[in-house]
Design a protein around this motif. Structure first.
Motif, PDB file in Angstrom:
ATOM      1  N   LYS A 177      36.221  36.137  46.843  1.00  0.00           N
ATOM      2  CA  LYS A 177      34.975  36.075  46.074  1.00  0.00           C
ATOM      3  C   LYS A 177      34.170  37.364  46.156  1.00  0.00           C
ATOM      4  N   SER A 178      34.141  37.987  47.349  1.00  0.00           N
ATOM      5  CA  SER A 178      33.397  39.250  47.452  1.00  0.00           C
ATOM      6  C   SER A 178      34.103  40.371  46.702  1.00  0.00           C
ATOM      7  N   LEU A 179      35.427  40.324  46.732  1.00  0.00           N
ATOM      8  CA  LEU A 179      36.216  41.312  45.995  1.00  0.00           C
ATOM      9  C   LEU A 179      35.926  41.185  44.496  1.00  0.00           C
ATOM     10  N   THR A 180      35.826  39.934  44.045  1.00  0.00           N
ATOM     11  CA  THR A 180      35.489  39.692  42.641  1.00  0.00           C
ATOM     12  C   THR A 180      34.112  40.276  42.325  1.00  0.00           C
TER      13      THR A 180
ATOM     14  N   LEU B 148      22.812  40.011  37.445  1.00  0.00           N
ATOM     15  CA  LEU B 148      22.576  40.272  38.861  1.00  0.00           C
ATOM     16  C   LEU B 148      23.656  39.554  39.656  1.00  0.00           C
ATOM     17  N   VAL B 149      24.405  40.335  40.454  1.00  0.00           N
ATOM     18  CA  VAL B 149      25.409  39.730  41.315  1.00  0.00           C
ATOM     19  C   VAL B 149      24.778  39.597  42.693  1.00  0.00           C
ATOM     20  N   ALA B 150      24.783  38.409  43.251  1.00  0.00           N
ATOM     21  CA  ALA B 150      24.176  38.186  44.561  1.00  0.00           C
ATOM     22  C   ALA B 150      25.275  37.761  45.515  1.00  0.00           C
ATOM     23  N   ASP B 151      25.657  38.662  46.432  1.00  0.00           N
ATOM     24  CA  ASP B 151      26.756  38.366  47.341  1.00  0.00           C
ATOM     25  C   ASP B 151      26.185  37.845  48.661  1.00  0.00           C
TER      26      ASP B 151
ATOM     27  N   LEU C  39      49.772  43.045  47.291  1.00  0.00           N
ATOM     28  CA  LEU C  39      49.430  41.701  47.740  1.00  0.00           C
ATOM     29  C   LEU C  39      48.304  41.188  46.864  1.00  0.00           C
ATOM     30  N   PRO C  40      48.577  40.196  46.030  1.00  0.00           N
ATOM     31  CA  PRO C  40      47.518  39.736  45.128  1.00  0.00           C
ATOM     32  C   PRO C  40      46.418  39.023  45.908  1.00  0.00           C
ATOM     33  N   ALA C  41      45.162  39.436  45.682  1.00  0.00           N
ATOM     34  CA  ALA C  41      44.032  38.822  46.376  1.00  0.00           C
ATOM     35  C   ALA C  41      43.205  37.975  45.421  1.00  0.00           C
ATOM     36  N   VAL C  42      43.154  38.379  44.162  1.00  0.00           N
ATOM     37  CA  VAL C  42      42.489  37.585  43.131  1.00  0.00           C
ATOM     38  C   VAL C  42      43.484  37.469  41.986  1.00  0.00           C
ATOM     39  N   ARG C  43      43.707  36.228  41.518  1.00  0.00           N
ATOM     40  CA  ARG C  43      44.721  36.057  40.471  1.00  0.00           C
ATOM     41  C   ARG C  43      44.142  35.372  39.250  1.00  0.00           C
ATOM     42  N   ASP C  44      44.298  36.049  38.144  1.00  0.00           N
ATOM     43  CA  ASP C  44      44.056  35.457  36.837  1.00  0.00           C
ATOM     44  C   ASP C  44      42.733  34.686  36.790  1.00  0.00           C
ATOM     45  N   LEU C  45      41.670  35.360  37.191  1.00  0.00           N
ATOM     46  CA  LEU C  45      40.365  34.694  37.266  1.00  0.00           C
ATOM     47  C   LEU C  45      39.614  34.906  35.960  1.00  0.00           C
ATOM     48  N   SER C  46      39.133  33.823  35.377  1.00  0.00           N
ATOM     49  CA  SER C  46      38.351  33.925  34.141  1.00  0.00           C
ATOM     50  C   SER C  46      37.085  33.105  34.288  1.00  0.00           C
ATOM     51  N   PHE C  47      35.982  33.688  33.871  1.00  0.00           N
ATOM     52  CA  PHE C  47      34.749  32.910  33.773  1.00  0.00           C
ATOM     53  C   PHE C  47      33.770  33.711  32.942  1.00  0.00           C
ATOM     54  N   SER C  48      32.697  33.082  32.515  1.00  0.00           N
ATOM     55  CA  SER C  48      31.689  33.832  31.778  1.00  0.00           C
ATOM     56  C   SER C  48      30.316  33.269  32.125  1.00  0.00           C
ATOM     57  N   VAL C  49      29.327  34.137  31.972  1.00  0.00           N
ATOM     58  CA  VAL C  49      27.961  33.753  32.285  1.00  0.00           C
ATOM     59  C   VAL C  49      27.091  34.141  31.107  1.00  0.00           C
ATOM     60  N   GLY C  50      26.214  33.227  30.706  1.00  0.00           N
ATOM     61  CA  GLY C  50      25.323  33.515  29.585  1.00  0.00           C
ATOM     62  C   GLY C  50      23.980  34.008  30.073  1.00  0.00           C
ATOM     63  N   ARG C  51      23.157  34.440  29.136  1.00  0.00           N
ATOM     64  CA  ARG C  51      21.817  34.927  29.430  1.00  0.00           C
ATOM     65  C   ARG C  51      21.013  33.879  30.195  1.00  0.00           C
TER      66      ARG C  51
ATOM     67  N   GLY D  63      33.606  29.594  47.906  1.00  0.00           N
ATOM     68  CA  GLY D  63      34.927  29.574  48.517  1.00  0.00           C
ATOM     69  C   GLY D  63      34.829  29.993  49.969  1.00  0.00           C
ATOM     70  N   GLU D  64      35.916  29.759  50.726  1.00  0.00           N
ATOM     71  CA  GLU D  64      35.936  30.156  52.125  1.00  0.00           C
ATOM     72  C   GLU D  64      36.071  31.672  52.239  1.00  0.00           C
TER      73      GLU D  64
END
Lengths: 337, 293
Positions: free
Chosen positions: A48-51, A177-180, A22-34, A42-43
């Protein structure tokens, strides 16, 4: 962006079930710089937490990464083995979460815990680790660090504990730093304090921040860019200012409309009991489709006022729009409407 | 309770430090247990001062009753050995064997329970089958068989009791570790890159300690009882005096001179009772039930 610290490309995560993945995250792309701060909004259940966990190579079973790469400083984390990942976690990429009470060890003082986080990754003496801990406590604006060092977590307030968690997460001077949802469990005034602390720290240290939240309003003042997820897909990614000024995706519009606005900004819809304008918040009708019952086309189509045949049949591909991307067949036209 | 803001939080080590000792001492049964245990410890510590010489040597006329002779306050047995000296020196053996056997049992039980609970899967299944194997054999008969094979001495008796009494503890520790392994605390440690050893020894075991402390006191009591039973059956270390051995020796004269068996019997009862009272008190205090009583 010239050289992103963290680059996610085509990330897909699925839950393995007896009836197939069961796909929960699909084809997600993004990038973060310094030093950049990106919000993923998202709801509940949009992935998002899985990501967030996938960014640390920690997808909980039965979830499994089914495709894509997560490059941290050029290295693909998803290709690393557990031992190599352990050296990356806490050192190059770190995470803070919603509930700082249950994530702290009740039998160790906060100072000892931060020290352990340092000693885990660096072969320094305990004395040096202690000094670094005191410096970290100071950096997260904890007053009287020497005394707080010897305190146990249960003697601290929620905001203080979250500061301790942040200090632990920053112990290894990570690049990301990932802040969930780090402020969800806190009082509103404390929320703002923690947010501005994270904001200051990323400016001081150049740490890239991925901020996961369901609350668009909370982050709007601090983040550079916002990525809106819906049912496992990115539906819009824009610079914060543009997004709020002119959202393209109907879902993003819905999210922004669902935010309570300041009292002054409200139209006078009729005086409430205290002479204050009362107005019902705009809501998005319906709920997020279940993973097992995902429509073949746009996942938002069943709730979307603009949906037509094309939306029901085919998934809209992301296309450039303003300062970012939007995935909606009607993005251009709806904008005109 | 003074600090109401922490009432709903799980008990922590500082809470124990701050309040547990005080609350333990305010609990009459636990206090009695502690005092009795302190008395037995003092007997063991001062045995050589109070009763110099080998307690197995003939010291006076046989079968003196308590009060018959001033120098033998508890009387003598059929071999003319001083019963009071036997009780004092026997306390050493009982406490030594009880303590060390419990320690052996704790090391094995915590080790197996922690590995099993933390790693789960195949490791867990394998270790739990071994544990069940040990649980299916009646512990006393198992100990008896081991001691008979190994030749009775303090070392073999201690080892045998330790080897046969860890299985319950292993299951207890496994359950606690399993609970804590899935806690946010363990998850957070993994996310911050902590090694397995650090997570187990720093974050999991210290938080699983409360039920272990309680069962440790019961383990000591059981070990003392098992040692006494072995000695009673003649499988004690023949070179040292032990309470169980003294009861066994008094068995032959039980109809004419019951005090020879009864006095060491009372000593065993007091020691086991003390440890059980202490264990109950610790259970109330550490597992948080005490506050609501």
């Amino acid at each position: 962006m010239s050289d992103p610290v963290l680059a996610v490309d085509g990330l897909s995560i699925a839950f393995q079930t007896r009836r197939g993945p069961l796909p929960a995250v699909r084809d997600l792309s993004f990038s973060v710089g310094r030093g950049e701060m990106l919000a993923i909004v998202g709801e509940s259940g949009c992935g998002k937490s899985l990501t967030a966990l996938a960014l640390l190579g920690l997808v909980p079973p039965p979830g499994r990464v089914t495709g894509g790469t997560v490059r941290l400083e050029g290295r693909d984390l998803l290709a690393l083995d557990e031992a190599a990942l352990r050296h990356v976690r806490g050192a190059r990429i770190s995470m803070i979460f919603q509930e700082p009470m249950t994530a702290l060890n009740p039998v160790l003082t906060v100072g000892e815990q931060i020290m352990e986080a340092i000693l885990e990754h660096e072969p320094v003496s305990r004395k040096a680790a202690r000094e670094r801990t005191l410096a970290l406590l100071e950096r997260v604006r904890i007053p009287d660090p020497a005394r707080r060092f010897a305190e146990y977590p249960h003697r601290m307030s929620g905001g203080m504990r979250q500061r301790v968690m942040i200090a632990m997460a920053l112990a290894g001077a990570p690049a990301v730093l990932v802040a969930d949802e780090p402020t969800t469990a806190l009082d509103v005034t404390i929320q703002a304090q923690i947010l501005s602390l994270i904001d200051e720290l990323r400016r001081e240290q150049g740490t890239a921040v991925v901020f996961i939240t369901h609350d668009l309003g909370v982050v709007s003042r601090y983040v550079d860019r916002v990525l809106v997820m819906y049912a496992g897909r990115k539906v819009e990614e824009r610079d914060t200012r543009d997004l709020f000024a002119d959202p393209f995706h109907p879902y993003t519009k819905g999210l922004i409309a669902a935010q309570p606005r300041g009292l002054a900004a409200r139209p006078q819809a009729g005086p409430g009991p205290a002479g204050v304008a009362r107005e019902r918040l705009t809501e998005i009708p319906g709920t997020v489709p279940a993973l097992a019952a995902m429509p073949p086309g746009c996942a938002f189509a069943p709730r979307c006022p603009l949906a037509d045949d094309r939306c029901v049949r085919t998934v809209p591909p992301p296309r450039p729009a303003g300062s970012g991307l939007v995935a909606c067949h009607h993005a251009g036209e709806s904008h005109a409407i | 309770m003074a600090r109401t803001d922490t009432a709903s939080l799980p008990p922590t080590r500082t809470d124990f430090r701050d309040r547990a000792v005080g609350r333990l001492l305010r609990r009459p049964s636990a206090l009695v247990g502690l005092i009795l245990l302190a008395g037995i410890l003092a007997m063991a510590a001062f045995a050589d001062v109070a009763f110099p010489g080998d307690p197995l040597d003939m010291a006076g006329s046989p079968l003196l009753r308590p009060g018959d002779a001033a120098e033998f306050p508890l009387g003598t047995d059929m071999m003319g050995r001083d019963l009071a000296s036997g009780i004092f020196h026997g306390a050493r053996v009982s406490l030594l064997i009880g303590g060390v056997a419990a320690l052996v049992s704790l090391v094995i039980g915590i080790g197996i329970g922690a590995l099993s609970g933390y790693y789960g899967g195949r490791v867990d299944r394998a270790l739990m089958r071994v544990t069940e194997l040990f649980q299916t054999i009646p512990p006393f008969l198992f100990t008896l068989a081991l001691v008979a094979i190994l030749q009775p001495s303090i070392a073999t008796i201690t080892t045998a009791i330790g080897i046969t009494s860890w299985s319950g503890l292993a299951r207890l520790v496994r359950a606690e570790v399993l609970r804590l392994r899935n806690s946010e605390l363990a998850q957070a440690s993994i996310i911050l890159g902590a090694s397995d050893a650090r997570i187990i020894f720093l974050h999991i075991l210290p938080n699983a300690l409360a039920p272990v402390i309680v069962s440790a006191s019961i383990l000591v009591a059981t070990a003392i009882l098992t040692e006494s039973s072995l000695s009673f059956l003649g499988l004690g270390d023949p070179n040292v005096v032990s309470w169980g051995g003294m009861v066994g020796a008094g068995r032959e004269t039980i109809r004419t001179d019951p005090h020879v068996a009864a006095i060491p019997g009372v000593a065993i009862v007091i020691a086991v009772l003390a440890l059980n009272l202490l264990g109950d008190g610790l259970n109330d205090v550490l597992n948080g039930k005490g506050e609501r009583r």
